[in-house]
Scaffold this active site. Structure first.
Site, PDB file in Angstrom:
ATOM      1  N   CYS A 298      21.139  -0.657  27.072  1.00  0.00           N
ATOM      2  CA  CYS A 298      21.228   0.441  26.106  1.00  0.00           C
ATOM      3  C   CYS A 298      21.136  -0.183  24.714  1.00  0.00           C
ATOM      4  O   CYS A 298      21.770  -1.208  24.444  1.00  0.00           O
ATOM      5  CB  CYS A 298      22.529   1.215  26.260  1.00  0.00           C
ATOM      6  SG  CYS A 298      22.702   1.945  27.887  1.00  0.00           S
TER       7      CYS A 298
ATOM      8  N   CYS B 209      32.223  -2.259  23.274  1.00  0.00           N
ATOM      9  CA  CYS B 209      32.167  -3.295  24.294  1.00  0.00           C
ATOM     10  C   CYS B 209      31.110  -4.355  23.995  1.00  0.00           C
ATOM     11  O   CYS B 209      30.050  -4.071  23.477  1.00  0.00           O
ATOM     12  CB  CYS B 209      31.970  -2.675  25.672  1.00  0.00           C
ATOM     13  SG  CYS B 209      30.361  -1.979  25.935  1.00  0.00           S
TER      14      CYS B 209
ATOM     15  N   GLU C 268      35.450  -9.114  28.312  1.00  0.00           N
ATOM     16  CA  GLU C 268      36.371  -8.499  27.352  1.00  0.00           C
ATOM     17  C   GLU C 268      37.188  -7.375  27.971  1.00  0.00           C
ATOM     18  O   GLU C 268      36.735  -6.715  28.901  1.00  0.00           O
ATOM     19  CB  GLU C 268      35.561  -7.824  26.242  1.00  0.00           C
ATOM     20  CG  GLU C 268      34.810  -8.757  25.368  1.00  0.00           C
ATOM     21  CD  GLU C 268      33.984  -7.976  24.352  1.00  0.00           C
ATOM     22  OE1 GLU C 268      33.244  -8.621  23.632  1.00  0.00           O
ATOM     23  OE2 GLU C 268      34.097  -6.737  24.294  1.00  0.00           O
TER      24      GLU C 268
ATOM     25  N   CYS D 298      41.096  -0.664  28.642  1.00  0.00           N
ATOM     26  CA  CYS D 298      39.655  -0.524  28.855  1.00  0.00           C
ATOM     27  C   CYS D 298      39.172  -1.838  29.476  1.00  0.00           C
ATOM     28  O   CYS D 298      39.321  -2.896  28.869  1.00  0.00           O
ATOM     29  CB  CYS D 298      39.015  -0.263  27.499  1.00  0.00           C
ATOM     30  SG  CYS D 298      37.241  -0.241  27.546  1.00  0.00           S
TER      31      CYS D 298
ATOM     32  N   CYS E 232      24.239  -0.951  22.361  1.00  0.00           N
ATOM     33  CA  CYS E 232      25.409  -1.564  23.006  1.00  0.00           C
ATOM     34  C   CYS E 232      25.300  -3.089  22.998  1.00  0.00           C
ATOM     35  O   CYS E 232      24.297  -3.658  23.448  1.00  0.00           O
ATOM     36  CB  CYS E 232      25.513  -1.048  24.440  1.00  0.00           C
ATOM     37  SG  CYS E 232      26.746  -1.904  25.424  1.00  0.00           S
TER      38      CYS E 232
ATOM     39  N   CYS F 108      25.545  -6.694  31.274  1.00  0.00           N
ATOM     40  CA  CYS F 108      25.096  -5.448  31.909  1.00  0.00           C
ATOM     41  C   CYS F 108      23.570  -5.462  31.937  1.00  0.00           C
ATOM     42  O   CYS F 108      22.938  -5.876  30.966  1.00  0.00           O
ATOM     43  CB  CYS F 108      25.594  -4.248  31.102  1.00  0.00           C
ATOM     44  SG  CYS F 108      25.033  -2.662  31.778  1.00  0.00           S
TER      45      CYS F 108
HETATM   46  N1  SAH Z   1      28.252   1.189  31.501  1.00  0.00           N
HETATM   47  C1  SAH Z   1      29.174   2.251  31.456  1.00  0.00           C
HETATM   48  C2  SAH Z   1      30.566   1.842  31.031  1.00  0.00           C
HETATM   49  C3  SAH Z   1      30.657   0.824  29.926  1.00  0.00           C
HETATM   50  S1  SAH Z   1      30.042   1.363  28.344  1.00  0.00           S
HETATM   51  C4  SAH Z   1      28.650   3.372  30.571  1.00  0.00           C
HETATM   52  O1  SAH Z   1      27.654   3.174  29.884  1.00  0.00           O
HETATM   53  O2  SAH Z   1      29.248   4.450  30.617  1.00  0.00           O
HETATM   54  C5  SAH Z   1      31.383   2.407  27.858  1.00  0.00           C
HETATM   55  C6  SAH Z   1      31.069   3.384  26.763  1.00  0.00           C
HETATM   56  O3  SAH Z   1      30.847   2.683  25.526  1.00  0.00           O
HETATM   57  C7  SAH Z   1      29.838   4.243  27.008  1.00  0.00           C
HETATM   58  O4  SAH Z   1      30.143   5.597  26.825  1.00  0.00           O
HETATM   59  C8  SAH Z   1      28.866   3.750  25.960  1.00  0.00           C
HETATM   60  O5  SAH Z   1      27.954   4.774  25.612  1.00  0.00           O
HETATM   61  C9  SAH Z   1      29.803   3.344  24.831  1.00  0.00           C
HETATM   62  N2  SAH Z   1      29.248   2.435  23.837  1.00  0.00           N
HETATM   63  C10 SAH Z   1      28.420   1.387  24.030  1.00  0.00           C
HETATM   64  N3  SAH Z   1      28.095   0.806  22.856  1.00  0.00           N
HETATM   65  C11 SAH Z   1      28.726   1.503  21.893  1.00  0.00           C
HETATM   66  C12 SAH Z   1      28.779   1.395  20.471  1.00  0.00           C
HETATM   67  N4  SAH Z   1      28.108   0.452  19.829  1.00  0.00           N
HETATM   68  N5  SAH Z   1      29.547   2.281  19.791  1.00  0.00           N
HETATM   69  C13 SAH Z   1      30.227   3.250  20.441  1.00  0.00           C
HETATM   70  N6  SAH Z   1      30.236   3.395  21.778  1.00  0.00           N
HETATM   71  C14 SAH Z   1      29.471   2.539  22.507  1.00  0.00           C
HETATM   72 FE1  SF4 Z   2      25.568  -1.210  30.062  1.00  0.00          FE
HETATM   73 FE2  SF4 Z   2      26.375  -0.934  27.551  1.00  0.00          FE
HETATM   74 FE3  SF4 Z   2      24.580   0.745  28.563  1.00  0.00          FE
HETATM   75 FE4  SF4 Z   2      27.159   0.881  29.419  1.00  0.00          FE
HETATM   76  S1  SF4 Z   2      26.401   1.318  27.360  1.00  0.00           S
HETATM   77  S2  SF4 Z   2      25.264   0.899  30.671  1.00  0.00           S
HETATM   78  S3  SF4 Z   2      27.662  -1.322  29.301  1.00  0.00           S
HETATM   79  S4  SF4 Z   2      24.277  -1.465  28.260  1.00  0.00           S
END
Ligand code: SAH
Ligand code: SF4
Length: 357
Positions: free
Chosen positions: A125, A341, A101, A114, A128, A121
């Site tokens: 998390c 994402c 995406e 973005c 996410c 990944c």
């Molecule tokens: N892996 C990297 C970059 C991709 S995630 C990282 O974690 O920084 C990019 C951003 O999206 C991160 O700040 C993450 O905390 C945020 N993010 C992930 N899932 C989300 C959600 N459901 N709502 C809002 N932000 C989210």
């Molecule tokens: Fe990976 Fe999503 Fe965590 Fe970023 S926020 S490190 S994309 S699992």
């Protein structure tokens, strides 16, 4: 999940080559060195999609390039635009069938792209959607750049900023991410100022030190998301390996070495990290660092991971406001289009399953 098809030619993607690789190739082919720069400009400055179109090259060279390489573009599988045209999200298919995406975010005069760095990944998390996919594979430099070229083509404009905040953890695909950012941030390549390119990490400490030691000219963001180790471990398993204190140490090393600002991303998750006490601790831990804070209300359809109420969000924001720094609260842009994402990908997979049943 296995890729569905792999019917692209066997030719190598020229977008995976750096300008130095192109120079070496021209030497090998007995061409003058300046040809490398001409190809590079043709691909990135002018965004040509065929070698034929790079008319300052000889016909023979164009033919040879065409026999050896392909100029890839992603195939658009899905696209969604939010109601107020604030975000446009794309789902692309890579040449081997995997999907990624990218998002365009419009904010005043700014147009931010973005982009993804991995298919899925590995870091899991909990809030996410990309984390739920696991890691399927790394993207190549060319595949990262393709997202930018493709979106520029679609909107017939260039972005003012690029953020590596789509799918994936950039520091776990370090070489490809930096190679792509070099092309995007090269005045003779795509031509965006390097500081307008932000690499975001969930806190992979060795990557932060490497980035600092190599004096990379790009901006850096850390997704902190909690100031309590126990909570952070719960929502971001990577924290078990890299605790907050060590992470902040790495952040300080970076700001002191580079003399630059670092951005802390803080996704607000109700019941996890959004009390006034959390806000105060966030200020305490980060105020002596040259930094700014981006507070982002969580955007997810998982009932466990919800954004706090408007009131709680306002209190958090107020308490984090220490006047000496920039604190921004991102609006819940694109809520209705699954703009966090991995969400469009997940939505698409669901739809695919439904249509099979
Ligand atoms: N892996 C990297 C970059 C991709 S995630 C990282 O974690 O920084 C990019 C951003 O999206 C991160 O700040 C993450 O905390 C945020 N993010 C992930 N899932 C989300 C959600 N459901 N709502 C809002 N932000 C989210
Ligand atoms: Fe990976 Fe999503 Fe965590 Fe970023 S926020 S490190 S994309 S699992």
């Amino acid at each position: 999940m296995k890729p569905i098809e792999a019917k692209e030619t066997d030719k190598k993607s020229i977008l995976d080559l750096s300008v130095d690789d192109l120079r070496a190739l021209m030497k090998q082919w007995g061409e003058p060195a300046y040809r490398a720069r001409q190809i590079y400009e043709g691909l990135y400055k002018h965004g040509h999609k065929s070698f034929e179109a790079i008319t300052n090259l000889s016909k023979d060279l164009r033919q040879k390039l065409n026999d050896t390489f392909t100029i890839r573009r992603l195939r658009q599988v899905d696209a969604v635009t939010s109601a107020k045209d604030e975000t446009r999200k794309f789902l692309w298919q890579l040449h081997d069938g995997y999907k990624i995406e990218s998002v365009i975010i419009y904010e005043g005069k700014r147009t931010t792209f973005c982009i993804s760095s991995q298919v899925g990944c590995p870091l899991d998390c909990k809030f996410c959607a990309t984390g739920k996919m696991g890691l399927l594979r790394n993207l190549t430099p060319g595949e990262i750049i393709e997202q930018v070229l493709q979106m520029s083509e679609i909107i017939e404009n260039r972005p003012s900023n690029i953020v590596y905040m789509g799918m994936g953890e950039p520091m776990l695909n370090y070489e490809a991410v930096i190679a792509s950012a070099r092309v995007l941030g090269d005045m003779e390549g795509f031509g965006l100022a390097p500081r307008r390119i932000t690499i975001s990490t969930s806190g992979v400490i060795p990557g932060i030190y490497r980035f600092a030691d190599e004096e990379q000219p790009f901006s850096l963001a850390i997704s902190l998301n909690s100031v309590d180790d126990e909570v952070r471990k719960q929502i971001m398993p990577i924290s078990k390996k890299y605790p907050i204190e060590k992470l902040l140490h790495a952040a300080r090393y970076y700001t002191e070495k580079s003399g630059r600002l670092i951005t802390f991303e803080y996704v607000l998750l109700d019941k996890f990290n959004s009390t006034q006490q959390d806000a105060r601790k966030l200020v305490k831990l980060t105020h002596s660092l040259k930094s700014k804070i981006n507070v982002i209300p969580c955007n997810s359809d998982d009932p466990l991971y919800r954004p706090p109420s408007k009131e709680k969000t306002a209190v958090f924001r107020e308490s984090v406001n220490d006047r000496s720094r920039r604190i921004t609260l991102r609006k819940r842009k694109g809520w209705e289009i699954q703009a966090a994402c991995g969400q469009l990908y997940a939505e698409n997979e669901k739809r695919k399953k439904k249509s099979k049943n």
